[in-house]
Design an enzyme around this catalytic site. Structure first.
Site, PDB file in Angstrom:
ATOM      1  N   VAL A   1      44.319  37.512  23.101  1.00 33.35           N
ATOM      2  CA  VAL A   1      43.956  38.447  22.050  1.00 33.35           C
ATOM      3  C   VAL A   1      43.249  37.690  20.941  1.00 33.35           C
ATOM      4  O   VAL A   1      43.743  36.666  20.468  1.00 33.35           O
ATOM      5  CB  VAL A   1      45.209  39.149  21.495  1.00 33.35           C
ATOM      6  CG1 VAL A   1      44.805  40.148  20.427  1.00 33.35           C
ATOM      7  CG2 VAL A   1      45.952  39.842  22.610  1.00 33.35           C
TER       8      VAL A   1
ATOM      9  N   LYS B   1      41.411  42.351  23.022  1.00 38.91           N
ATOM     10  CA  LYS B   1      42.187  41.782  24.135  1.00 38.91           C
ATOM     11  C   LYS B   1      41.272  41.589  25.319  1.00 38.91           C
ATOM     12  O   LYS B   1      40.688  42.538  25.836  1.00 38.91           O
ATOM     13  CB  LYS B   1      43.340  42.700  24.502  1.00 38.91           C
ATOM     14  CG  LYS B   1      44.212  42.106  25.599  1.00 38.91           C
ATOM     15  CD  LYS B   1      45.484  42.898  25.759  1.00 38.91           C
ATOM     16  CE  LYS B   1      45.620  43.367  27.194  1.00 38.91           C
ATOM     17  NZ  LYS B   1      46.805  44.188  27.385  1.00 38.91           N
TER      18      LYS B   1
ATOM     19  N   GLY C   1      48.663  36.738  25.907  1.00 35.90           N
ATOM     20  CA  GLY C   1      49.626  37.661  26.487  1.00 35.90           C
ATOM     21  C   GLY C   1      49.678  37.535  27.988  1.00 35.90           C
ATOM     22  O   GLY C   1      49.003  36.682  28.565  1.00 35.90           O
ATOM     23  N   GLY C   2      50.464  38.386  28.561  1.00 35.55           N
ATOM     24  CA  GLY C   2      50.679  38.343  29.998  1.00 35.55           C
ATOM     25  C   GLY C   2      49.396  38.508  30.773  1.00 35.55           C
ATOM     26  O   GLY C   2      49.146  37.795  31.737  1.00 35.55           O
TER      27      GLY C   2
ATOM     28  N   LEU D   1      44.594  35.238  18.453  1.00 38.24           N
ATOM     29  CA  LEU D   1      45.801  35.741  17.801  1.00 38.24           C
ATOM     30  C   LEU D   1      47.008  35.509  18.681  1.00 38.24           C
ATOM     31  O   LEU D   1      48.116  35.304  18.201  1.00 38.24           O
ATOM     32  CB  LEU D   1      45.664  37.235  17.513  1.00 38.24           C
ATOM     33  CG  LEU D   1      44.626  37.614  16.460  1.00 38.24           C
ATOM     34  CD1 LEU D   1      44.413  39.116  16.461  1.00 38.24           C
ATOM     35  CD2 LEU D   1      45.080  37.144  15.083  1.00 38.24           C
TER      36      LEU D   1
ATOM     37  N   ASP E   1      57.211  49.437  29.466  1.00 40.42           N
ATOM     38  CA  ASP E   1      57.417  48.050  29.052  1.00 40.42           C
ATOM     39  C   ASP E   1      57.839  47.993  27.588  1.00 40.42           C
ATOM     40  O   ASP E   1      57.299  47.221  26.810  1.00 40.42           O
ATOM     41  CB  ASP E   1      56.149  47.229  29.301  1.00 40.42           C
ATOM     42  CG  ASP E   1      56.449  45.740  29.333  1.00 40.42           C
ATOM     43  OD1 ASP E   1      57.646  45.370  29.394  1.00 40.42           O
ATOM     44  OD2 ASP E   1      55.495  44.947  29.281  1.00 40.42           O
TER      45      ASP E   1
END
Ligand SMILES: *[C@@H]1O[C@H](CO)[C@@H](O)[C@H](O)[C@H]1NC(C)=O
Ligand SMILES: *[C@@H]1O[C@H](CO)[C@@H](O)[C@H](O)[C@H]1NC(C)=O
Ligand SMILES: *[C@@H]1O[C@H](CO)[C@@H](O)[C@H](O)[C@H]1NC(C)=O
Ligand SMILES: *[C@@H]1O[C@H](CO)[C@@H](O)[C@H](O)[C@H]1NC(C)=O
Ligand SMILES: *[C@@H]1O[C@H](CO)[C@@H](O)[C@H](O)[C@H]1NC(C)=O
Ligand SMILES: *[C@@H]1O[C@H](CO)[C@@H](O)[C@H](O)[C@H]1NC(C)=O
Ligand SMILES: *[C@@H]1O[C@H](CO)[C@@H](O)[C@H](O)[C@H]1NC(C)=O
Length: 755
Positions: free
Chosen positions: A444, A458, A439-440, A436, A555
């Site tokens: 995912v 994740k 990320g950092g 999907l 964040d």
């Protein structure tokens, strides 16, 4: 009770039948035997001698009167009144002997003699067997035997010396001579004469003897010397005891063919056959067929021989099968041929090497080996994997998490720890088409659990101790939160090298994309933007006042606001969150956050408070208002913060020039102005000057009532062409807005937000 009785009764009936059956069988056996062996009241034993049918002891016990044997004193079977029977066999019987003899005195006068004659009736079954010889013993004698049909044989004996008499030896004329007799002799008589009336030999031999006896039993052993009165008696007794007369017997005087024509008194019973007597006087005997033994004159007298019971009676090498009258040899499976020792024996069925069996065996063996080894390999591998997973579980803080979960009361019942296997299945082994977003700190995947729930999984990308802590942190925080505007955490998996988190799947991606790519921008009305802002503020307020432990997101950014199918905001990515205990207003911590959203005071002091979230929220709200990215590039390609730009614009009354056109079109001017004012407050450099998020939320709630459509005020900037990359970097540790160092770099692409 009745049932019991019935059962008892049926047992009794069954017993009765069994007893009757046994009795019947036993009787049947007796009757058949009795009818054929000996007639009732008959016995077949007389002294030592067995008298088989057709012979019989006493009248009525024999086949006919000719076969009657007398056993008057129960010791000596007799034929007639004086012929003692020694034994009876299939074809012959042996009886006592009788001798003719003649003795002289010194002057040649006959002082004693006894000539013999034996006579059986024509109808008698007996005849003298050719096994007998006519024998004359003496030194100056001639003996003759005569019988029916002018039969007469004779031979003479002489001796030259005393030794000839004494030493015995061959019966060849010296002291002894013999003559064969014809078959079928029914009667005979003997005569004797002498050439010199023993006058020449009288000194050592005074008597001559002539008799019929079984040749095989007679061995000439010399003659008794003269002078002993008992000589004659002695010699006589010795011969009588050792040399019997052999009789042949046969039934009737008919041949087999004739007898068969007159079946009424045919003597041969089942499994037997007729054998003509070879005596020449007619008659036949019966014999069991080959493979049978017993008495052929009796019903069921001939019994099958079980050749297989005795290895000497069969010639089978391996398997012997008895059949009536014979036996078959056979070979075990895999062998062929007649199975006879003297035949072709048993030969392996495949005369050639059994390649098929051989290769089959090898094949099966090989497969088993492969299967076995693979099984071993996989089980070892699996054990190893389990061990590794256990290790990772511990290393990933599984125990810590378990501990934390177990010590929290309530709110966590929905959280569970997934196994690595489960997630592997859910994501189709982490297939690429399930990704999907990246990320950092992880990738995912879209996953489908066994209960068909769609989830976002994740998977962390990097493992180090601080990351793990962050992970556990996120898990623990999220498990405590059950808010409609917070992405729900279902559970986690700690068995892999990198831990995974399993979230609720939020379908519409993140706010950043919707604002800046405007792909599905049609829904991004001012009202929706405002609603989302309110939702975020409320959620953050909820987090900040969460139970006894405030939660700072740390964040907050548009990329961390996910949208579900109703475009409801869901706050995500609590990876950087940190609980702040109540007695502390701030926590000195590693500076985390994303460039453009980062509270400058937090960055400088590393002191984290709730007000940092307020600042970041201010930037998101500015984004919503202006449609600009948090870091924008001006015409000179210089980067500048949206926060600074927004504040200076408000301060310089340029607000309407920077607002998004649609926002300007749809928004109520007063509402827009007040919202902008709120943003400005949120973006105050000093945190004391900023409102709390709760105040922000209340303010937004108040401003909501001012909704109205503003058709004028077509100010604003054109869609900027800022570089998206500007957002793709987290804040470097060392400097603000500089090139990132690899450790803290958080590259983001794809439409899904890293959580
Ligand atoms: C069968 O005969 C034997 C003697 O031959 C006798 O002892 C036995 O009682 C008999 N059995 C029956 C059931 O007649
Ligand atoms: C039976 O035969 C044995 C030897 O075969 C002999 O010793 C015994 O005396 C005989 N008995 C009778 C009753 O003839
Ligand atoms: C034996 O008994 C039979 C009758 O049973 C008789 O005729 C015969 O003379 C007897 N023989 C001897 C030797 O006793
Ligand atoms: C032999 O027997 C005859 C007739 O009986 C007789 O005359 C003669 O004397 C006998 N001889 C001797 C030596 O006894
Ligand atoms: C032998 O004896 C018989 C009768 O006793 C007589 O007739 C015959 O002559 C005798 N022979 C000699 C050679 O003595
Ligand atoms: C055979 O024996 C029967 C009596 O058993 C007799 O009548 C018949 O004449 C005999 N036949 C011959 C050829 O001896
Ligand atoms: C015995 O062998 C013969 C020929 O070899 C066969 O015909 C017969 O069926 C066999 N009998 C049994 C009982 O095997």
């Amino acid at each position: 009770m009745e049932l019991k009785q019935m059962i008892l009764l049926s047992y009794q009936i069954a017993c009765f039948y069994v007893c009757v059956l046994i009795l019947t069988l036993a009787t049947a056996q007796n009757t058949t035997k009795g009818a054929n062996v000996i007639k009732p009241g008959c016995t077949n034993q007389c002294g030592n001698v067995t008298v088989p049918y057709p012979f019989g002891i006493g009248s009525g016990c024999a086949f006919d009167s000719g076969f009657e044997i007398h056993c008057n004193n129960s010791e000596k079977p007799l034929i007639g009144n004086h012929l003692t029977v020694y034994d009876i066999s299939d074809a012959e019987l042996r009886i006592s002997n009788v001798f003719g003899w003649r003795c002289y005195n010194s002057t040649g006068a006959v002082i004693n003699e006894d000539m013999v004659s034996r006579n059986f009736l024509e109808s008698s079954p007996y005849s003298f067997s050719a096994l007998n010889r006519f024998i004359v013993v003496g030194c100056d004698d001639y003996g003759a035997i005569s019988g029916p049909n002018n039969f007469e044989y004779g031979c003479s004996v002489s001796c030259t010396s005393r030794e000839d008499v004494m030493k015995g030896g061959e019966c060849m004329g010296k002291g002894c001579c013999q003559k064969q007799i014809p078959k079928g002799l029914k009667y005979y008589s003997t005569t004797m004469s002498s050439t010199r009336n023993h006058t020449d030999v009288w000194s050592f031999n005074s008597c001559g003897y002539a008799f019929l006896g079984e040749a095989d039993r007679f061995h000439f052993q010399g003659l008794p010397d003269l002078g002993d009165d008992l000589t004659v008696d002695y010699f006589y007794e010795r011969l009588k005891a050792t040399v019997p007369i052999v009789l042949e017997w046969a039934i009737g005087n008919l041949s087999c063919v004739q007898a068969l024509e007159r079946l009424d008194d045919y003597a041969c019973r089942e499994n037997s056959h007729c054998v003509d007597s070879d005596t020449g006087v007619g008659g036949y005997r019966c014999s069991c067929n080959t493979g049978y033994h017993g008495n052929p004159y009796l019903n069921q007298g001939c019994q099958d021989i079980d050749e297989c019971a005795d290895p000497s009676t069969n010639s089978c090498e391996r398997i012997c099968i008895n059949i009536p009258g014979s036996y078959n040899c056979s070979c075990p499976d895999g062998y062929t041929d007649d199975g006879k020792k003297d035949g072709r024996s048993c030969i392996a069925a495949y005369s050639e090497f059994p390649w098929i069996k051989f290769s089959l065996g090898i094949g099966i063996g090989f497969i088993s080996l492969v299967v076995g080894i693979s099984w071993l390999y996989f089980s070892i591998k699996k054990r190893k994997l389990i061990k590794v997973r256990e290790k990772f579980f511990q290393q990933n803080g599984g125990l810590l998490l378990k501990h934390r979960i177990s010590t929290k009361e309530g709110g966590v019942e929905a959280t569970r720890i997934f196994t690595a296997e489960e997630l592997k299945k859910a994501t189709n082994n982490y297939a690429n088409d399930r990704i999907l977003g990246r990320g950092g700190n992880g990738i995912v995947y879209r996953g489908v659990l066994r209960d068909t729930r769609i989830v976002a999984i994740k998977k962390s990308r990097i493992v180090d101790e601080s990351q793990i802590e962050q992970f556990i942190n996120e898990v623990v925080i999220l498990t405590q939160i059950n808010h409609r505007n917070v992405v729900r955490l279902f559970g986690c998996c700690l068995e892999d090298e990198v831990p995974s988190l399993v979230y609720e799947y939020v379908s519409e991606g993140n706010l950043y994309e919707h604002i800046h790519n405007q792909r599905e921008g049609s829904w991004l009305t001012w009202q929706n933007r405002f609603r989302i802002a309110a939702e975020i503020a409320t959620t953050l307020a909820y987090l900040h006042s969460f139970a006894s432990i405030p939660i700072i997101h740390r964040d907050v950014k548009s990329a961390n606001i996910l949208l579900d199918n109703a475009y409801t905001a869901k706050v995500a990515d609590f990876g950087a969150s940190k609980l702040i205990p109540l007695d502390q207003t701030h926590v000195v911590t590693l500076v985390l956050g994303t460039s453009g959203y980062l509270d400058p005071e937090y960055f400088q002091t590393s002191e984290l408070t709730e007000k940092s979230d307020v600042y970041s929220f201010g930037v998101v709200l500015a984004e919503l208002l202006t449609g600009l990215k948090p870091i924008i590039r001006d015409r000179n390609d210089e980067q500048k913060n949206l926060a600074d730009y927004f504040v200076s614009s408000v301060n310089n009354n340029h607000l309407f020039q920077i607002l998004d056109r649609r926002v300007l079109r749809e928004g109520n001017l007063e509402q827009l102005q007040k919202t902008a004012e709120l943003v400005k407050n949120c973006l105050q450099l000093h945190r004391e000057d900023r409102p709390t998020i709760k105040e922000v939320a209340i303010e937004l709630e108040g401003l909501r009532k001012l909704t109205g459509i503003s058709s004028s005020n077509q100010h604003g900037l054109g869609e900027n062409n800022q570089d998206e990359l500007s957002d793709l970097y987290t804040v470097p540790m060392s400097s603000y807005g500089n090139t990132p160092n690899s450790d803290s770099a958080r590259i983001m692409h794809g439409r899904y937000s890293p959580i």
